[in-house]
Every structure is written in C-alpha cells, then in structure tokens.
Design a protein around this motif. Structure first.
Motif, PDB file in Angstrom:
ATOM      1  N   PRO A 308      -6.037  -8.310  11.404  1.00  0.00           N
ATOM      2  CA  PRO A 308      -5.542  -7.500  12.508  1.00  0.00           C
ATOM      3  C   PRO A 308      -6.186  -6.123  12.503  1.00  0.00           C
ATOM      4  O   PRO A 308      -6.644  -5.637  11.461  1.00  0.00           O
ATOM      5  N   ALA A 309      -6.258  -5.530  13.672  1.00  0.00           N
ATOM      6  CA  ALA A 309      -6.857  -4.199  13.766  1.00  0.00           C
ATOM      7  C   ALA A 309      -6.048  -3.210  12.936  1.00  0.00           C
ATOM      8  O   ALA A 309      -4.823  -3.207  12.946  1.00  0.00           O
ATOM      9  N   ILE A 310      -6.741  -2.362  12.197  1.00  0.00           N
ATOM     10  CA  ILE A 310      -6.097  -1.360  11.355  1.00  0.00           C
ATOM     11  C   ILE A 310      -6.249  -0.005  12.020  1.00  0.00           C
ATOM     12  O   ILE A 310      -7.359   0.430  12.329  1.00  0.00           O
ATOM     13  N   GLN A 311      -5.137   0.648  12.246  1.00  0.00           N
ATOM     14  CA  GLN A 311      -5.194   1.963  12.875  1.00  0.00           C
ATOM     15  C   GLN A 311      -5.832   2.965  11.929  1.00  0.00           C
ATOM     16  O   GLN A 311      -5.521   3.004  10.739  1.00  0.00           O
ATOM     17  N   SER A 312      -6.747   3.751  12.436  1.00  0.00           N
ATOM     18  CA  SER A 312      -7.410   4.757  11.610  1.00  0.00           C
ATOM     19  C   SER A 312      -6.384   5.723  11.050  1.00  0.00           C
ATOM     20  O   SER A 312      -5.476   6.185  11.747  1.00  0.00           O
ATOM     21  N   ILE A 352      -4.288  -5.164  -1.165  1.00  0.00           N
ATOM     22  CA  ILE A 352      -3.738  -4.012  -0.447  1.00  0.00           C
ATOM     23  C   ILE A 352      -2.593  -4.435   0.472  1.00  0.00           C
ATOM     24  O   ILE A 352      -1.674  -3.659   0.733  1.00  0.00           O
ATOM     25  N   SER A 353      -2.603  -5.676   0.940  1.00  0.00           N
ATOM     26  CA  SER A 353      -1.556  -6.162   1.829  1.00  0.00           C
ATOM     27  C   SER A 353      -0.429  -6.881   1.087  1.00  0.00           C
ATOM     28  O   SER A 353       0.509  -7.371   1.719  1.00  0.00           O
ATOM     29  N   LEU A 398      -4.574   3.853   0.127  1.00  0.00           N
ATOM     30  CA  LEU A 398      -5.158   2.572   0.528  1.00  0.00           C
ATOM     31  C   LEU A 398      -4.135   1.708   1.262  1.00  0.00           C
ATOM     32  O   LEU A 398      -4.465   1.053   2.255  1.00  0.00           O
ATOM     33  N   ARG A 399      -2.900   1.713   0.791  1.00  0.00           N
ATOM     34  CA  ARG A 399      -1.851   0.941   1.452  1.00  0.00           C
ATOM     35  C   ARG A 399      -1.617   1.459   2.881  1.00  0.00           C
ATOM     36  O   ARG A 399      -1.512   0.662   3.830  1.00  0.00           O
ATOM     37  N   ALA A 400      -1.539   2.775   3.034  1.00  0.00           N
ATOM     38  CA  ALA A 400      -1.280   3.349   4.349  1.00  0.00           C
ATOM     39  C   ALA A 400      -2.458   3.154   5.296  1.00  0.00           C
ATOM     40  O   ALA A 400      -2.277   2.897   6.485  1.00  0.00           O
ATOM     41  N   ARG A 401      -3.657   3.244   4.766  1.00  0.00           N
ATOM     42  CA  ARG A 401      -4.857   3.182   5.615  1.00  0.00           C
ATOM     43  C   ARG A 401      -5.237   1.755   5.977  1.00  0.00           C
ATOM     44  O   ARG A 401      -5.571   1.455   7.120  1.00  0.00           O
ATOM     45  N   GLY A 403      -3.532  -1.354   4.632  1.00  0.00           N
ATOM     46  CA  GLY A 403      -2.578  -2.428   4.397  1.00  0.00           C
ATOM     47  C   GLY A 403      -1.703  -2.739   5.582  1.00  0.00           C
ATOM     48  O   GLY A 403      -1.803  -2.134   6.646  1.00  0.00           O
ATOM     49  N   LYS A 404      -0.860  -3.715   5.365  1.00  0.00           N
ATOM     50  CA  LYS A 404       0.166  -4.039   6.353  1.00  0.00           C
ATOM     51  C   LYS A 404       1.497  -4.051   5.618  1.00  0.00           C
ATOM     52  O   LYS A 404       1.573  -4.329   4.431  1.00  0.00           O
TER      53      LYS A 404
END
Length: 445
Positions: A308-312, A352-353, A398-401, A403-404
């Motif tokens: 899925p797309a990851i928000q910057s 990370i997810s 890394l989790r915030a940037r 992950g889900k």
C-alpha cells in the motif's frame, strides 16, 4: 459395618483400576540394544535421500551445539518451563543412538518414546514427525547411522518442578498428541499433497509459526498464525501474514531456496538456518512446499501485489530517528538499486509492519551477512555503533514512516532484550553450492 466394607472394597477396586490405567498410560517397554549397523549396509541413494530429509527437518540445527560436533546434541532449547538440551543422535553406541534398532528409532519418531521407554519432551516435535512414512523414516535412519559417531553424554535438563517429572508427558500426550501417518487430501494435486506432507510433518513449520497454549501445545485452531523462537517473532504465514506484499508460490520458492526475495527481504535468525538447509535439497521438494504454503497464505487481497502507498513522513523537526535514518540507512534503502546492490524497499518490510519490533531490532543490531556463492543482500550491523536509545529512536521512526498499524509499545524493553541476544545468529550462512558440496562429502558411507 457390612455396608462400609462394601464401600471400602469398591473404593479399593477403583483405586486399583486407576493405578493400572495410569501405569498403562505411562509405561513403555525397553527395546533391546543392537550392534551399530555397518555404514556399508545402506545404499548410497538411500543415504542421500536421508540427508535431504534431515535437511528438510532441520535436524542438524537442533541437534548440534555451537562449536559442537555434528548431531552430538547439547543445544539448549529455552521453553517457558525451563531449558531442555537436545540429545545426541549420532551413531555413538554409548551416548548416541548407535545401539538403536530401526524399530526403536521409528518409535521415537512416531510416538515420542526413546529406546529405554522414556517419554520424550515435545521440544522434539514428534507431534509432527508421527506423520512420516516408513520409507522416509528408513532413509533418515540410514543417514544418521552413517554419520561420524560423537561421544557426548546428554546434559541434564534444567526444568522446574513438576515439569522435570518425565512421566507427566504421558498425560500431555493424552491431551494433545494425535499419532498417525499423513493421509493425502482428495481433490488436491500430487505436488500439493507432498508439500502438505513435508510442511505438516518433517519440516514441522507449525512448531515455530503456530502459537502455543499454557501447556506448550500448539493451538491447532490457530495453525500458522505466528509464534516466537529465540527472541525472534515467527510471523503468521497464513491469511494473517503482516507482509505488505502478498506471498505467492514463486516468491516462496525463491525465498526458501535462496534465503531472500526482493519483495520480502532476507531470512534472518532461526529462519536463516532453515533456508540454509533447504538450499541443499531437491528443487522439487521446495517447490511442493511452496505450492502448499501458497494455498495456506490464500489469494492476494483484491489481486494486489504491490504494498500500500506509504504517506511521506519526515518526522517532527529535530526527530533523532529521522536523522539516524538519513545518516545510516537512506543511502542504501533509497538508492533505487535492486537487491542485492541496494537495500530492500522498507515499505515492503515485514519486520517494520509486524506487531512488535523484535525482528527489526535484531536485524539493525546484527545486520545481514552475505550468503556464500550468491549475489545476496548484505547490511552492516549497528549494534556496536549505536546505543539503545539511538536504536529505539530509529525503530520508532521506521515504524511511523514505512510501517502499517499503530506505534509500537515497550520498544525500550525489546531493544534491551535484543542487545542481550544479538550474538546468537552472527555466523555467515552457508550458500547453496557450498551446502550441497558439504552434504555430498558427508554422505560418503
């Protein structure tokens, strides 16, 4: 008075019956020792197939202590009940299984009882091995009996009371153990059934990837829903998988055969030992395992393979995790170079997810070693160059940037635990070519 005599007599009879039943449940006869069979009595093709099966079963990993001799046992296995040490399965006649007949070997595999009649702790996964065919048990016996004998007496287990009472295992078996060889599933292909036979039996994948109940038995209703081993998270490998990219058959074949895949990263921790062994077995066995497991994973949600797309997310000003990432990670992971020349796309990272950061902490600390003879991913470990606070900041970023799911909790405690165990899996993996050459050399009777 007569009435009380009748009651007392009935109670005595019931107690006698209960005692006999308990004895019948616990007692198993000794199987007489035999002279160690001559290695020359086994055909080379049988030994070779036995080696392949032992590799699928990961026998060398559990039955070889670090710096110890092959199959000599002594590896500590941590459980919630204490530490159990693996046994010597080399053909040494005194401390190993050199005096075991094939019938004694088959009983251990099928029923979890050793030659002397002792019930074996289920850290030896006979609840999976019970499904192995006679032919494959015969090949495994031939392989083990042609290894180099290693004198190594068993180490005493370190279990708390009452778990140190071996006879209680008979009760555990009554509750949780269902013996029986594998029965093919009608309507499924030969490849699917062979894969199921290997995964559910000899490969015992559920032993790590299935959660356990309070008595240490696999929760069969949650098969492949994830577990833990040696401070690593064994991810769910079914429809609950946290992988951002869906696992298909081709990805599974590549990962299980090579130890890495561009969409899924690199095998680390105990899984690195599994793929190290699978690299030396016939490709058809790995393909059948992948066929079955792809069915367990299920179809790709909505046919979507891409993550899925990851928000910057650059982090708030002065975020130490963002600064550490920019200095230590971005040059590889944002290079756009494909593996193995660049870092894995972190938006595809299962670590990370995942539900907790254990595996990511272990990887950041110990890195990723190259696979000999392969163009495989490589990453330096940062355990010596970063302190716990820096690693906590990096994992949180890394989790915030990438992950889900929600932010992790107890990251500090998990990093501290990873620091204590980071040296457990630092040895380089053995590549497929070297693994096959090593196996061929050891198969000589």
């Amino acid at each position: 008075m007569t009435r009380w005599k009748i009651v007392a007599g009935a109670a005595a009879v019931l107690l006698f019956i209960a005692g006999c039943s308990a004895f019948a449940l616990v007692w198993r006869p000794t199987i007489a020792a035999v002279a160690s069979p001559s290695p020359a009595s086994f055909q080379p093709d049988l030994i070779r197939r036995g080696r392949e099966l032992a590799a699928i079963g990961n026998c060398n990993t559990c039955h070889t202590a670090r710096e110890g001799r092959d199959f000599a046992g002594g590896l500590p296995v941590s459980t919630p009940f204490g530490t159990i040490f693996s046994t010597n399965i080399s053909p040494d006649p005194d401390s190993g299984i050199g005096g075991w007949s094939e019938a004694a070997f088959r009983r251990a595999m099928r029923a979890g009882v050793d030659r002397d009649g002792h019930h074996l702790y289920p850290t030896f996964p006979y609840d999976h091995f019970t499904s192995i065919s006679d032919e494959d048990d015969h090949a495994l016996y031939a392989f083990l009996m042609t290894r180099e004998p290693a004198r190594a007496p068993a180490r005493a287990n370190e279990l708390s009371f009452p778990y140190d009472q071996r006879w209680l295992i008979a009760g555990w078996k009554l509750l949780f153990f269902r013996p029986g060889t594998y029965r093919p599933e009608p309507g499924k292909s030969v490849e699917w059934n062979h894969g199921a036979y290997l995964v559910e039996g000899l490969a015992h994948c559920g032993a790590c990837h299935t959660p356990r109940n309070a008595l240490g038995a696999e929760r069969t209703g949650a098969s492949f829903s994830g577990g833990e081993v040696d401070n690593w998270q064994a991810y769910a490998i079914n429809t609950r998988s946290p992988a951002p990219v869906h696992w298909d058959r081709e990805a599974l074949i590549s990962y299980l055969r090579q130890g890495w895949h561009a969409d899924h990263g690199t095998a680390r921790g105990p899984m690195a030992e599994v793929v190290r062994n699978l690299s030396s077995v016939p490709a058809s066995d790995v393909a059948d395992i992948a066929t079955y497991m792809a069915d367990v994973f299920g179809p790709s949600p909505a046919g979507q393979k891409e993550p899925p797309a990851i928000q910057s997310f650059a982090g708030p000003p002065g975020d130490p995790g963002a600064a550490i990432y920019a200095a230590a990670c971005a040059s590889c992971h944002e290079s756009a170079r494909p593996l193995p020349y660049g870092g894995v796309d972190l938006a595809r990272s299962t670590a990370i997810s995942a539900s907790d950061p254990r595996n990511l902490a272990n990887i950041v600390m110990s890195g990723v070693q190259p696979v000999a003879g392969e163009s495989s991913p490589i990453m330096p470990g940062f355990g010596d160059s970063m302190d716990d606070g820096q690693i906590v900041a990096l994992l949180t970023y890394l989790r915030a940037r990438f992950g889900k799911g929600p932010a992790w909790t107890h990251v500090e405690d998990i990093v501290k635990q990873a620091r204590q165990t980071q040296t457990a899996y630092l040895q380089p993996s053995l590549g497929p070519q070297n693994a096959r050459a090593d196996a061929a050399q050891r198969d000589k009777p």
